[in-house]
Design an enzyme around this catalytic site. Structure first.
Site, PDB file in Angstrom:
ATOM      1  N   SER A  16       1.028  -1.414   0.033  1.00 17.61           N
ATOM      2  CA  SER A  16       0.041   0.039  -0.083  1.00 17.61           C
ATOM      3  C   SER A  16       0.839   1.165  -0.141  1.00 17.61           C
ATOM      4  O   SER A  16       1.509   1.218  -0.733  1.00 17.61           O
ATOM      5  CB  SER A  16      -0.999  -0.093   1.169  1.00 17.61           C
ATOM      6  OG  SER A  16      -1.939   0.835   0.886  1.00 17.61           O
ATOM      7  N   PHE A  17       0.798   2.236   0.924  1.00 13.81           N
ATOM      8  CA  PHE A  17       1.545   3.541   1.197  1.00 13.81           C
ATOM      9  C   PHE A  17       3.115   2.939   1.276  1.00 13.81           C
ATOM     10  O   PHE A  17       4.145   3.587   0.714  1.00 13.81           O
ATOM     11  CB  PHE A  17       1.211   4.002   2.316  1.00 13.81           C
ATOM     12  CG  PHE A  17       2.324   5.097   2.776  1.00 13.81           C
ATOM     13  CD1 PHE A  17       2.422   6.036   2.215  1.00 13.81           C
ATOM     14  CD2 PHE A  17       3.154   4.496   4.002  1.00 13.81           C
ATOM     15  CE1 PHE A  17       3.363   7.074   2.532  1.00 13.81           C
ATOM     16  CE2 PHE A  17       4.046   5.545   4.359  1.00 13.81           C
ATOM     17  CZ  PHE A  17       4.158   6.865   3.881  1.00 13.81           C
TER      18      PHE A  17
END
Lengths: 305, 305, 305
Positions: B136-137
């Site tokens: 994700s991030f």
């Protein structure tokens, strides 16, 4: 993705509610995960964490009530095997037949007659706190039913279903050339119905089936009344409702051309704004006949809280 | 697919190297498959060929070293179950916590602080020849970490991860309306953090989970520091690196709207240029908690040579 | 989706035929599903319906004859394992080698030579009522073979295959930058062949394979004659043929960039107009070596009536 704003609208609506409270509880000390790390800033993967233990509980079934709404070229029998499986898993299941179809066959039925059938069924049986599932054309039916009895419905599940925007018909969701062909077939029928050529049905609706199963499903399909497929629907109220929604997409479904423009997912599904996506294997109709237990599981994943 | 040229650039780079050698060995006589064909120009399918026998060996595990970097609304515990499974399979696993998250919680953390945490972790432990995984991030984190310690990394694995182009932020990868909502939530928080409404989290981040698992994961998520999500990143060096890359996409992930424009795959993945695609079943967060053995297998397929 | 009209054309063609008959049999009384419903308009899910019983029969194998046409950087051995599995399941299998490849290796072969090889193979063996399968570049071969011997072919199966439109080459199906690279590689070879860099092959053609299997498959790939890949093909006759078509897509195939613009499915598949979609797990080449039984099953689903 024209309706991204609807999606975000749904988020903002909830967000404002939450950000207006005194804050969130996640930063409370007692909710902070305590870890014994081997390293200063690392995590020890041999220590259990507070969440991992929950995985074992995730298969505990939460008994639900389902109302299953079939699509075109089908009747309530479409759901027979799947309903039996859901019941076997402890759920309560209702499968209304609706105007113009099955035992109520009528070539000149209108969309509002169909919606009335389902609403009457729900109110006469005093059903509430149920999950309303619409398959294919049934997506347009549950949109309108939800407008009339929103407080009775816990969640809407669109299963390989059409989701017209306000003012659109089911037919508007199809490539222009296909709209034209359906129009020609309806005209040629003499009574405003559409009989699909077997080849089109076999390749597009039951592509993963054996030939014998394909033929049997086809044989049971009556000529479909065309009017409800082309009626423009007023869906302003639907798009203002706050009912949770799910979209179940079986990835081999090719009733609409797959891809961003016409695919059930993501084209039709994106009309819902915020929704829960559940993916499965299967095509438009075969799975309900051949793998009802699997379909029941997927419907449950889409339907649960 | 703006970065097709980057992709092709990677090919050309290698191609020139190879076409500059004395040729390829594939046309050598000893490498030519000898077949006894039943027909002049046909192949006998009953004869073994030189390749078929290899299939049996493909499950032989090649022990690797993993460094796992988590995403937003998570901390190093996100990886606990998966790390345990990877270790069980014979791999070495490191799970750094990074600035602003978990035990290092700090609402005003910046992207460069996070990157520094991971780089310091790697250098202080003298880690090398490892596979760096970002979820994700975490995709944006491993991009910047790779710029600083490229020679220590054998391969980058982006797992349902954001891959900003040079000069972009994570937020730039989202639909404009969603960017706006996150901005509003950050402002409303008073301390520059974002707390997702539960409904949004449940439907978008853990859509395949049971409600109880969804709630548990949500409860452990602290308000996410917003700054690192909106910082524009200088990624010129990253896009010049020659490190092999993989993208692992779990097909039910709907954190970003699926499809060509915003989907993790192919929209974010295509930013990588040449990459190895590994697909799996699962959503953004559930799989790491509920099916860590399966996720570990997929990570291995993405990570191996 | 430029070819939607072709798709609809296929429907209209059949539709006219059918709507010109005396009607359909589906509304006959004896075909109407008789249901004992618990409720006026509902269906009892505990009663068997006329279709559900058929599911049990769907695995009965219908023996077919397959002619398997391989793609580029491959020879007839590509099919060895899969052909053995199909034979084991009771099917008859032919695997022609074609000009310029395998035992007939020749860097300056042309597309028409390849087509002639397969047509000659078919006619000399008096093959008829078979399913013609083309993999990858083989898609362009079976398009042209079908033009010459249409009456012998029951169905065309395109398996992760290129499907140029009339007047296009295989190369035209690729992103412009990749076309350019292949052109440069062909020029650099000195004899008009293309040798893929190993990295490109490993990540793009066999992404799910172990490194050892990837290397073995690569080692057996001879430099591919480039001319047949860039020849513009006259496909007018093909697009007028009435042979049923299927597209088998293994979802991890990344030889072409996935997505609406360049993906094997839906970009190449949509050129076929009406077709049967069969999806499976796997990549461009690994599955044929590692999971031939699974591939054989998928080919059967694509090939059956």
């Amino acid at each position: 993705m024209k309706t991204t704003s609807a999606w975000v609208g749904a988020i903002v609506g909830t967000a404002i509610l939450i950000s207006g409270t005194t804050g969130c509880t996640q930063s409370d000390d007692k909710n902070t995960v305590k870890i014994k790390s081997q390293n200063q800033n690392g995590v020890s993967y041999t220590n259990a964490n507070t969440i991992s233990g929950l995985a074992a509980n995730t298969n505990k079934e939460d008994p639900l009530t389902f109302v299953l709404v079939h699509g075109s070229w089908a009747d309530a029998n479409f759901w027979s095997n799947t309903a039996a499986e859901l019941k076997k898993q402890g759920h309560t299941v209702y499968v209304p037949e609706y105007a113009g179809h099955g035992t109520l066959y009528n070539p000149s039925v209108k969309h509002e007659d169909i919606v009335k059938s389902v609403v009457d069924y729900i109110t006469s049986k005093k059903l509430k706190n149920f999950v309303l599932v619409g398959h294919s054309f049934g997506g347009t039916v549950i949109q309108k039913v939800a407008e009339q009895v929103p407080d009775r419905i816990n969640r809407l599940v669109f299963f390989d279903a059409f989701v017209p925007l306000d003012g659109q018909s089911l037919s508007d969701q199809l490539p222009p050339e296909l709209q034209k062909v359906f129009g020609q077939l309806a005209e040629a029928s003499g009574n405003g119905t559409i009989t699909m050529p077997f080849t089109f049905f076999r390749e597009g609706f039951v592509n993963t089936a054996s030939e014998s199963l394909a033929k049997s499903i086809y044989k049971n399909a009556k000529p479909e009344p065309a009017t409800p497929l082309v009626q423009k629907l007023d869906l302003k109220k639907f798009y203002g409702l706050n009912i949770p929604k799910s979209y179940l997409f079986l990835t081999s479904d090719t009733v609409t051309p797959q891809g961003d423009k016409y695919g059930f997912h993501p084209a039709q599904s994106s009309h819902l704004g915020q929704f829960r996506l559940i993916l499965g294997e299967g095509d438009h109709m075969t799975t309900a006949y051949e793998q009802p237990g699997y379909l029941a599981q997927k419907l449950y994943q889409a339907a649960r809280k």
